[in-house]
Motif scaffolding. Structure first.
Motif, PDB file in Angstrom:
ATOM      1  N   THR A  32     -31.202   8.397 -22.638  1.00  0.00           N
ATOM      2  CA  THR A  32     -31.252   9.553 -21.740  1.00  0.00           C
ATOM      3  C   THR A  32     -30.152   9.503 -20.688  1.00  0.00           C
ATOM      4  O   THR A  32     -29.457  10.505 -20.438  1.00  0.00           O
ATOM      5  CB  THR A  32     -32.628   9.620 -21.064  1.00  0.00           C
ATOM      6  OG1 THR A  32     -33.654   9.688 -22.068  1.00  0.00           O
ATOM      7  CG2 THR A  32     -32.734  10.822 -20.154  1.00  0.00           C
ATOM      8  N   LEU A  33     -29.960   8.334 -20.088  1.00  0.00           N
ATOM      9  CA  LEU A  33     -28.917   8.201 -19.069  1.00  0.00           C
ATOM     10  C   LEU A  33     -27.520   8.383 -19.663  1.00  0.00           C
ATOM     11  O   LEU A  33     -26.649   9.027 -19.055  1.00  0.00           O
ATOM     12  CB  LEU A  33     -29.032   6.832 -18.391  1.00  0.00           C
ATOM     13  CG  LEU A  33     -30.308   6.590 -17.579  1.00  0.00           C
ATOM     14  CD1 LEU A  33     -30.321   5.173 -17.033  1.00  0.00           C
ATOM     15  CD2 LEU A  33     -30.429   7.605 -16.458  1.00  0.00           C
ATOM     16  N   HIS A  34     -27.307   7.839 -20.855  1.00  0.00           N
ATOM     17  CA  HIS A  34     -25.981   7.954 -21.472  1.00  0.00           C
ATOM     18  C   HIS A  34     -25.670   9.398 -21.854  1.00  0.00           C
ATOM     19  O   HIS A  34     -24.538   9.881 -21.624  1.00  0.00           O
ATOM     20  CB  HIS A  34     -25.899   7.061 -22.699  1.00  0.00           C
ATOM     21  CG  HIS A  34     -24.595   7.153 -23.419  1.00  0.00           C
ATOM     22  ND1 HIS A  34     -23.415   6.643 -22.906  1.00  0.00           N
ATOM     23  CD2 HIS A  34     -24.260   7.711 -24.618  1.00  0.00           C
ATOM     24  CE1 HIS A  34     -22.430   6.867 -23.742  1.00  0.00           C
ATOM     25  NE2 HIS A  34     -22.907   7.515 -24.787  1.00  0.00           N
ATOM     26  N   LEU A  35     -26.626  10.101 -22.420  1.00  0.00           N
ATOM     27  CA  LEU A  35     -26.389  11.496 -22.783  1.00  0.00           C
ATOM     28  C   LEU A  35     -26.156  12.362 -21.546  1.00  0.00           C
ATOM     29  O   LEU A  35     -25.353  13.306 -21.587  1.00  0.00           O
ATOM     30  CB  LEU A  35     -27.566  12.027 -23.607  1.00  0.00           C
ATOM     31  CG  LEU A  35     -27.707  11.457 -25.023  1.00  0.00           C
ATOM     32  CD1 LEU A  35     -28.945  12.033 -25.704  1.00  0.00           C
ATOM     33  CD2 LEU A  35     -26.462  11.728 -25.848  1.00  0.00           C
ATOM     34  N   ALA A  36     -26.858  12.037 -20.465  1.00  0.00           N
ATOM     35  CA  ALA A  36     -26.621  12.792 -19.228  1.00  0.00           C
ATOM     36  C   ALA A  36     -25.199  12.570 -18.713  1.00  0.00           C
ATOM     37  O   ALA A  36     -24.524  13.517 -18.280  1.00  0.00           O
ATOM     38  CB  ALA A  36     -27.644  12.379 -18.172  1.00  0.00           C
ATOM     39  N   LEU A  37     -24.713  11.322 -18.799  1.00  0.00           N
ATOM     40  CA  LEU A  37     -23.347  11.035 -18.358  1.00  0.00           C
ATOM     41  C   LEU A  37     -22.315  11.722 -19.246  1.00  0.00           C
ATOM     42  O   LEU A  37     -21.342  12.327 -18.752  1.00  0.00           O
ATOM     43  CB  LEU A  37     -23.125   9.525 -18.347  1.00  0.00           C
ATOM     44  CG  LEU A  37     -21.715   9.046 -17.992  1.00  0.00           C
ATOM     45  CD1 LEU A  37     -21.328   9.474 -16.583  1.00  0.00           C
ATOM     46  CD2 LEU A  37     -21.604   7.532 -18.163  1.00  0.00           C
ATOM     47  N   LEU A  41     -19.547  14.648 -18.209  1.00  0.00           N
ATOM     48  CA  LEU A  41     -18.107  14.470 -18.375  1.00  0.00           C
ATOM     49  C   LEU A  41     -17.494  15.532 -19.290  1.00  0.00           C
ATOM     50  O   LEU A  41     -16.346  15.953 -19.086  1.00  0.00           O
ATOM     51  CB  LEU A  41     -17.815  13.083 -18.946  1.00  0.00           C
ATOM     52  CG  LEU A  41     -18.089  11.895 -18.011  1.00  0.00           C
ATOM     53  CD1 LEU A  41     -17.869  10.580 -18.756  1.00  0.00           C
ATOM     54  CD2 LEU A  41     -17.218  11.968 -16.770  1.00  0.00           C
ATOM     55  N   MET A  42     -18.239  15.973 -20.306  1.00  0.00           N
ATOM     56  CA  MET A  42     -17.668  16.899 -21.271  1.00  0.00           C
ATOM     57  C   MET A  42     -17.866  18.366 -20.886  1.00  0.00           C
ATOM     58  O   MET A  42     -17.122  19.223 -21.374  1.00  0.00           O
ATOM     59  CB  MET A  42     -18.283  16.653 -22.658  1.00  0.00           C
ATOM     60  CG  MET A  42     -17.958  15.288 -23.237  1.00  0.00           C
ATOM     61  SD  MET A  42     -18.552  15.097 -24.939  1.00  0.00           S
ATOM     62  CE  MET A  42     -17.516  16.284 -25.788  1.00  0.00           C
ATOM     63  N   LEU A  43     -18.838  18.652 -20.055  1.00  0.00           N
ATOM     64  CA  LEU A  43     -19.123  20.050 -19.725  1.00  0.00           C
ATOM     65  C   LEU A  43     -18.633  20.457 -18.345  1.00  0.00           C
ATOM     66  O   LEU A  43     -18.720  21.651 -18.003  1.00  0.00           O
ATOM     67  CB  LEU A  43     -20.636  20.319 -19.830  1.00  0.00           C
ATOM     68  CG  LEU A  43     -21.252  20.101 -21.210  1.00  0.00           C
ATOM     69  CD1 LEU A  43     -22.750  20.361 -21.154  1.00  0.00           C
ATOM     70  CD2 LEU A  43     -20.591  20.975 -22.260  1.00  0.00           C
ATOM     71  N   ARG A  44     -18.132  19.560 -17.568  1.00  0.00           N
ATOM     72  CA  ARG A  44     -17.651  19.939 -16.243  1.00  0.00           C
ATOM     73  C   ARG A  44     -16.331  20.719 -16.374  1.00  0.00           C
ATOM     74  O   ARG A  44     -15.494  20.407 -17.238  1.00  0.00           O
ATOM     75  CB  ARG A  44     -17.452  18.697 -15.383  1.00  0.00           C
ATOM     76  CG  ARG A  44     -16.423  17.738 -15.930  1.00  0.00           C
ATOM     77  CD  ARG A  44     -16.129  16.606 -14.981  1.00  0.00           C
ATOM     78  NE  ARG A  44     -15.129  15.705 -15.534  1.00  0.00           N
ATOM     79  CZ  ARG A  44     -14.497  14.796 -14.803  1.00  0.00           C
ATOM     80  NH1 ARG A  44     -14.749  14.678 -13.506  1.00  0.00           N
ATOM     81  NH2 ARG A  44     -13.604  13.999 -15.372  1.00  0.00           N
ATOM     82  N   PRO A  45     -16.083  21.694 -15.576  1.00  0.00           N
ATOM     83  CA  PRO A  45     -14.820  22.462 -15.636  1.00  0.00           C
ATOM     84  C   PRO A  45     -13.632  21.602 -15.190  1.00  0.00           C
ATOM     85  O   PRO A  45     -13.743  20.780 -14.278  1.00  0.00           O
ATOM     86  CB  PRO A  45     -15.062  23.626 -14.673  1.00  0.00           C
ATOM     87  CG  PRO A  45     -16.538  23.701 -14.503  1.00  0.00           C
ATOM     88  CD  PRO A  45     -17.046  22.304 -14.641  1.00  0.00           C
ATOM     89  N   LEU A  46     -12.500  21.779 -15.860  1.00  0.00           N
ATOM     90  CA  LEU A  46     -11.274  21.052 -15.530  1.00  0.00           C
ATOM     91  C   LEU A  46     -10.240  22.034 -14.978  1.00  0.00           C
ATOM     92  O   LEU A  46      -9.936  23.054 -15.620  1.00  0.00           O
ATOM     93  CB  LEU A  46     -10.719  20.355 -16.772  1.00  0.00           C
ATOM     94  CG  LEU A  46     -11.589  19.246 -17.383  1.00  0.00           C
ATOM     95  CD1 LEU A  46     -10.912  18.669 -18.626  1.00  0.00           C
ATOM     96  CD2 LEU A  46     -11.891  18.155 -16.372  1.00  0.00           C
ATOM     97  N   PRO A  47      -9.673  21.740 -13.819  1.00  0.00           N
ATOM     98  CA  PRO A  47      -8.647  22.636 -13.256  1.00  0.00           C
ATOM     99  C   PRO A  47      -7.285  22.369 -13.904  1.00  0.00           C
ATOM    100  O   PRO A  47      -6.517  21.520 -13.449  1.00  0.00           O
ATOM    101  CB  PRO A  47      -8.651  22.261 -11.769  1.00  0.00           C
ATOM    102  CG  PRO A  47      -9.107  20.843 -11.737  1.00  0.00           C
ATOM    103  CD  PRO A  47     -10.037  20.651 -12.896  1.00  0.00           C
ATOM    104  N   PRO A  79     -21.658   3.707 -27.104  1.00  0.00           N
ATOM    105  CA  PRO A  79     -22.985   3.129 -26.848  1.00  0.00           C
ATOM    106  C   PRO A  79     -24.114   3.721 -27.685  1.00  0.00           C
ATOM    107  O   PRO A  79     -25.172   3.100 -27.815  1.00  0.00           O
ATOM    108  CB  PRO A  79     -23.206   3.414 -25.348  1.00  0.00           C
ATOM    109  CG  PRO A  79     -21.835   3.470 -24.782  1.00  0.00           C
ATOM    110  CD  PRO A  79     -21.000   4.114 -25.845  1.00  0.00           C
ATOM    111  N   LEU A  80     -23.898   4.911 -28.264  1.00  0.00           N
ATOM    112  CA  LEU A  80     -24.938   5.465 -29.138  1.00  0.00           C
ATOM    113  C   LEU A  80     -25.198   4.579 -30.345  1.00  0.00           C
ATOM    114  O   LEU A  80     -26.307   4.602 -30.897  1.00  0.00           O
ATOM    115  CB  LEU A  80     -24.530   6.863 -29.605  1.00  0.00           C
ATOM    116  CG  LEU A  80     -24.454   7.952 -28.531  1.00  0.00           C
ATOM    117  CD1 LEU A  80     -23.935   9.260 -29.139  1.00  0.00           C
ATOM    118  CD2 LEU A  80     -25.806   8.156 -27.879  1.00  0.00           C
ATOM    119  N   GLY A  81     -24.202   3.810 -30.766  1.00  0.00           N
ATOM    120  CA  GLY A  81     -24.410   2.905 -31.896  1.00  0.00           C
ATOM    121  C   GLY A  81     -25.445   1.840 -31.628  1.00  0.00           C
ATOM    122  O   GLY A  81     -26.059   1.316 -32.563  1.00  0.00           O
ATOM    123  N   LEU A  82     -25.669   1.513 -30.368  1.00  0.00           N
ATOM    124  CA  LEU A  82     -26.711   0.556 -29.984  1.00  0.00           C
ATOM    125  C   LEU A  82     -27.964   1.245 -29.473  1.00  0.00           C
ATOM    126  O   LEU A  82     -29.089   0.803 -29.770  1.00  0.00           O
ATOM    127  CB  LEU A  82     -26.161  -0.389 -28.917  1.00  0.00           C
ATOM    128  CG  LEU A  82     -27.147  -1.413 -28.329  1.00  0.00           C
ATOM    129  CD1 LEU A  82     -27.646  -2.361 -29.414  1.00  0.00           C
ATOM    130  CD2 LEU A  82     -26.498  -2.182 -27.189  1.00  0.00           C
TER     131      LEU A  82
END
Length: 231
Positions: A32-37, A41-47, A79-82
């Motif tokens: 849960t913590l890893h997916l939230a991170l 990181l992937m959904l935040r807007p980039l300027p 880390p999903l592999g573990l």
């Protein structure tokens, strides 16, 4: 199953016997913590001023990516592999089905995250990100999960054997056990004498004669001189 003390205990069968609940709890929390991170990181807007076009050709964008970008795409979902096998909680799962389940689930998650990130400003759809993520997950799984399961099974087996030896030692040295009217302790032989004050002398006595000798009986006899009494 019946234990050495005679008490019946329930033995888990099926799926419940193969799931380690403590490991499963830790795996679900870490997942849960890893997916939230990763989602942040992937959904935040980039300027950014401009972005590349979407890439749907496998390995086409590798030549234009830096080493840091490639390592980031490999290590971010690794880390999903573990965590995915840990969330399952199974210690006795064969390595090949576990590897296929983990890589398949990671491919689905990476694809979903890539499609969602393409809607965020500054992100574009790139199929190479999905491929690199799955490679990182597969490498992590092969490097850690089989060896970790073997180590945990070895420790669990050793702990179970130590517990069985301690239980058998306690049962063997706990003194005589009473069962009904008989005991496991030594029985009195009845062949040693006893002192009048209650202390045993240790000298052996012969068994009493059987049948007992008759008591003397008074016999009346006659003689030539007259009647007389004798015993």
């Amino acid at each position: 199953m019946r234990t050495e003390t005679g008490r019946a205990t329930a033995v888990p069968t099926g799926r419940a016997a193969a799931v380690h609940h403590s490991l499963r709890t830790v795996g679900l929390l870490g997942l849960t913590l890893h997916l939230a991170l990763v989602g942040w990181l992937m959904l935040r807007p980039l300027p950014v001023a401009w972005v590349y076009d979407a890439n749907l050709t496998p390995l086409a964008s590798l030549h234009s990516s830096s080493t840091g970008q490639l390592l980031g795409e490999l290590l971010l979902p690794a880390p999903l592999g573990l965590l995915l096998p840990l969330a399952g909680g199974r210690l006795r799962a064969p390595w090949l089905p576990s590897f296929l389940r983990t890589t398949g689930a990671s491919a689905l998650l990476a694809t979903a995250m890539e499609f969602l990130s393409s809607w965020a400003p500054g992100h574009v759809l790139n199929v190479d990100d999905i491929l690199l993520g799955v490679v990182g997950v597969a490498a992590t799984h092969l490097a850690l999960v089989p060896a970790g399961r073997a180590l945990l099974l070895h420790r669990a087996t050793a702990s179970g054997r130590a517990g069985a030896r301690q239980a058998s030692h306690r049962d063997g040295s706990g003194g005589p056990r009473t069962t009904g009217l008989h005991t496991d302790g030594p029985r009195p032989s009845g062949r040693t004498g006893a002192h009048p004050d209650g202390a045993g002398t240790g000298a052996a006595e012969p068994p009493p004669a059987w049948p007992p000798a008759p008591a003397p009986v008074a016999v009346a006899a006659y003689s030539e001189s007259g009647y007389h009494h004798s015993t």
